[in-house]
Design a protein around this motif. Structure first.
Motif, mmCIF file in Angstrom:
data_model
loop_
_atom_site.group_PDB
_atom_site.id
_atom_site.type_symbol
_atom_site.label_atom_id
_atom_site.label_comp_id
_atom_site.label_asym_id
_atom_site.label_seq_id
_atom_site.Cartn_x
_atom_site.Cartn_y
_atom_site.Cartn_z
ATOM 1 N N SER A 1 0.869 -1.181 0.000
ATOM 2 C CA SER A 1 0.000 0.000 0.000
ATOM 3 C C SER A 1 0.900 1.224 0.000
ATOM 4 O O SER A 1 2.024 1.177 0.485
ATOM 5 N N SER A 2 0.411 2.303 -0.577
ATOM 6 C CA SER A 2 1.147 3.566 -0.596
ATOM 7 C C SER A 2 0.347 4.599 0.171
ATOM 8 O O SER A 2 -0.881 4.614 0.120
ATOM 9 N N GLU A 3 1.055 5.449 0.862
ATOM 10 C CA GLU A 3 0.400 6.565 1.554
ATOM 11 C C GLU A 3 1.350 7.742 1.588
ATOM 12 O O GLU A 3 2.569 7.574 1.550
ATOM 13 N N SER A 4 0.796 8.927 1.622
ATOM 14 C CA SER A 4 1.598 10.149 1.710
ATOM 15 C C SER A 4 1.252 10.878 2.985
ATOM 16 O O SER A 4 0.074 11.028 3.330
ATOM 17 N N ALA A 5 2.281 11.326 3.684
ATOM 18 C CA ALA A 5 2.103 12.115 4.901
ATOM 19 C C ALA A 5 3.187 13.174 4.949
ATOM 20 O O ALA A 5 4.371 12.865 4.773
ATOM 21 N N ASP A 6 2.786 14.390 5.138
ATOM 22 C CA ASP A 6 3.726 15.515 5.211
ATOM 23 C C ASP A 6 4.639 15.570 3.994
ATOM 24 O O ASP A 6 5.840 15.827 4.105
ATOM 25 N N VAL B 1 5.733 13.183 2.169
ATOM 26 C CA VAL B 1 6.600 12.022 2.000
ATOM 27 C C VAL B 1 5.745 10.800 1.679
ATOM 28 O O VAL B 1 4.830 10.470 2.428
ATOM 29 N N ALA B 2 6.061 10.151 0.554
ATOM 30 C CA ALA B 2 5.332 8.934 0.162
ATOM 31 C C ALA B 2 6.020 7.723 0.784
ATOM 32 O O ALA B 2 7.242 7.638 0.807
ATOM 33 N N ARG B 3 5.222 6.806 1.303
ATOM 34 C CA ARG B 3 5.748 5.582 1.911
ATOM 35 C C ARG B 3 4.994 4.378 1.371
ATOM 36 O O ARG B 3 3.792 4.435 1.162
ATOM 37 N N MET B 4 5.743 3.286 1.181
ATOM 38 C CA MET B 4 5.144 2.017 0.796
ATOM 39 C C MET B 4 5.266 1.061 1.966
ATOM 40 O O MET B 4 6.288 1.044 2.644
ATOM 41 N N ARG B 5 4.222 0.275 2.178
ATOM 42 C CA ARG B 5 4.236 -0.712 3.253
ATOM 43 C C ARG B 5 3.695 -2.038 2.708
ATOM 44 O O ARG B 5 2.729 -2.059 1.949
ATOM 45 N N ALA B 6 4.337 -3.117 3.126
ATOM 46 C CA ALA B 6 3.850 -4.441 2.750
ATOM 47 C C ALA B 6 2.517 -4.699 3.447
ATOM 48 O O ALA B 6 2.344 -4.360 4.611
ATOM 49 N N MET B 7 1.604 -5.307 2.734
ATOM 50 C CA MET B 7 0.285 -5.651 3.290
ATOM 51 C C MET B 7 0.360 -7.116 3.718
ATOM 52 O O MET B 7 -0.094 -8.002 3.002
ATOM 53 N N THR B 8 0.918 -7.358 4.882
ATOM 54 C CA THR B 8 1.189 -8.725 5.333
ATOM 55 C C THR B 8 -0.070 -9.517 5.679
ATOM 56 O O THR B 8 -0.036 -10.736 5.693
ATOM 57 N N SER B 9 -1.164 -8.832 5.950
ATOM 58 C CA SER B 9 -2.404 -9.549 6.274
ATOM 59 C C SER B 9 -3.319 -9.682 5.056
ATOM 60 O O SER B 9 -4.466 -10.100 5.181
ATOM 61 N N GLY B 10 -2.808 -9.342 3.887
ATOM 62 C CA GLY B 10 -3.596 -9.473 2.669
ATOM 63 C C GLY B 10 -4.541 -8.314 2.441
ATOM 64 O O GLY B 10 -4.426 -7.261 3.068
ATOM 65 N N LEU B 11 -5.477 -8.520 1.543
ATOM 66 C CA LEU B 11 -6.415 -7.477 1.140
ATOM 67 C C LEU B 11 -7.829 -8.040 1.151
ATOM 68 O O LEU B 11 -8.135 -8.972 0.398
ATOM 69 N N ALA B 12 -8.675 -7.503 2.011
ATOM 70 C CA ALA B 12 -10.070 -7.948 2.101
ATOM 71 C C ALA B 12 -10.825 -7.519 0.845
ATOM 72 O O ALA B 12 -10.655 -6.397 0.362
ATOM 73 N N ILE B 13 -11.654 -8.436 0.347
ATOM 74 C CA ILE B 13 -12.495 -8.152 -0.813
ATOM 75 C C ILE B 13 -13.916 -8.571 -0.445
ATOM 76 O O ILE B 13 -14.350 -9.695 -0.719
ATOM 77 N N ILE C 1 -12.380 -3.450 -6.020
ATOM 78 C CA ILE C 1 -11.182 -2.818 -5.470
ATOM 79 C C ILE C 1 -10.191 -2.597 -6.598
ATOM 80 O O ILE C 1 -9.884 -3.521 -7.353
ATOM 81 N N GLU C 2 -9.714 -1.369 -6.705
ATOM 82 C CA GLU C 2 -8.783 -1.026 -7.752
ATOM 83 C C GLU C 2 -7.388 -0.881 -7.164
ATOM 84 O O GLU C 2 -7.163 -0.057 -6.275
ATOM 85 N N LEU C 3 -6.459 -1.709 -7.645
ATOM 86 C CA LEU C 3 -5.049 -1.548 -7.311
ATOM 87 C C LEU C 3 -4.521 -0.562 -8.341
ATOM 88 O O LEU C 3 -4.551 -0.846 -9.543
ATOM 89 N N LYS C 4 -4.063 0.611 -7.893
ATOM 90 C CA LYS C 4 -3.736 1.686 -8.842
ATOM 91 C C LYS C 4 -2.546 2.497 -8.354
ATOM 92 O O LYS C 4 -2.204 2.466 -7.162
ATOM 93 N N PRO C 5 -1.937 3.262 -9.265
ATOM 94 C CA PRO C 5 -0.806 4.113 -8.868
ATOM 95 C C PRO C 5 -1.202 5.034 -7.715
ATOM 96 O O PRO C 5 -2.299 5.594 -7.692
ATOM 97 N N GLY C 6 -0.324 5.124 -6.733
ATOM 98 C CA GLY C 6 -0.582 5.967 -5.573
ATOM 99 C C GLY C 6 -1.383 5.281 -4.486
ATOM 100 O O GLY C 6 -1.632 5.850 -3.433
ATOM 101 N N GLY C 7 -1.786 4.057 -4.714
ATOM 102 C CA GLY C 7 -2.585 3.319 -3.739
ATOM 103 C C GLY C 7 -2.053 1.914 -3.562
ATOM 104 O O GLY C 7 -0.858 1.666 -3.700
ATOM 105 N N SER C 8 -2.937 0.998 -3.296
ATOM 106 C CA SER C 8 -2.531 -0.402 -3.166
ATOM 107 C C SER C 8 -2.082 -0.918 -4.525
ATOM 108 O O SER C 8 -2.629 -0.539 -5.560
ATOM 109 N N HIS C 9 -1.066 -1.776 -4.520
ATOM 110 C CA HIS C 9 -0.516 -2.318 -5.757
ATOM 111 C C HIS C 9 0.267 -3.590 -5.452
ATOM 112 O O HIS C 9 0.449 -3.947 -4.293
#
Length: 144
Positions: A70-75, A77-89, A95-103
Motif C-alpha cells: 500500500s502507498s500513503e503520503s504524509a507531510d 513524504v510517500a511511503r510504501m508498506r507491505a500488506m502482510t495480512s492481505g487485502l479484504a475483498i 477494489i482497484e489496485l492503482k498508482p498511488g494506492g494499493s498495488h
C-alpha cells in the motif's frame, strides 16, 4: 430444543454468505528500462459473489518475486508498506489496485519488461484459491 435453534440462528448470522466470485480485470504494469529490476503492477478485483474473500498473496514467475503493498503520503513524504495480512475483498465490492494506492510490487526482474510483453502473476485468495493473471506491459508514459 430452544438452545439448538438459538445456536443455529447465531451460526447463520456469523456466516459470510455464499461463495465469492472474484473477477480480475485490467491487469497491467509499465515497461522498465535497462538496470531496473522492479515495477508495480495494477489491476481491478471485483467480488461479484455473495461471500467475502481475501487476497492472501501474490507470486511472480521465478526469479522475480511479488508482494502486496500500500502507498500513503504524509507531510509530503510517500511511503510504501507491505500488506502482510492481505487485502479484504467483501462481497459486492470492486477494489482497484492503482498508482498511488494499493498495488503489487514485483522485484527481481531478470530483464527489462517491454511494451507488448506479458508477465504472469499468481494470486492466492482465501476462498477462491489460486488464479493466474497475465499482466499487460504498457508504455511508461501511458495513462491508465
Amino acid at each position: 430444543m430452544k438452545r439448538v435453534l438459538l445456536a443455529a440462528v447465531l451460526l447463520a448470522s456469523c456466516s459470510k454468505g455464499g461463495p465469492a466470485d472474484i473477477e480480475i480485470s485490467n491487469a497491467w504494469a509499465r515497461e522498465t528500462v535497462a538496470g531496473q529490476t522492479s515495477t508495480a503492477a495494477y489491476m481491478t478485483l471485483a467480488n461479484n459473489g455473495s461471500g467475502d474473500d481475501r487476497l492472501l498473496s501474490v507470486a511472480a514467475e521465478a526469479p522475480a518475486m511479488a508482494m502486496l503493498h500500500s502507498s500513503e503520503s504524509a507531510d509530503g513524504v510517500a511511503r510504501m508498506r507491505a500488506m502482510t495480512s492481505g487485502l479484504a475483498i467483501p462481497a459486492g465490492t470492486r477494489i482497484e489496485l492503482k498508482p498511488g494506492g494499493s498495488h503489487v510490487m514485483v522485484s527481481g526482474l531478470p530483464a527489462p519488461l517491454r511494451v507488448g510483453q506479458t508477465l504472469n502473476l499468481t494470486l492466492t485468495f482465501e476462498g477462491s484459491g489460486k488464479r493466474s493473471v497475465p499482466l499487460k506491459i504498457v508504455a511508461a508514459n501511458e495513462a491508465r
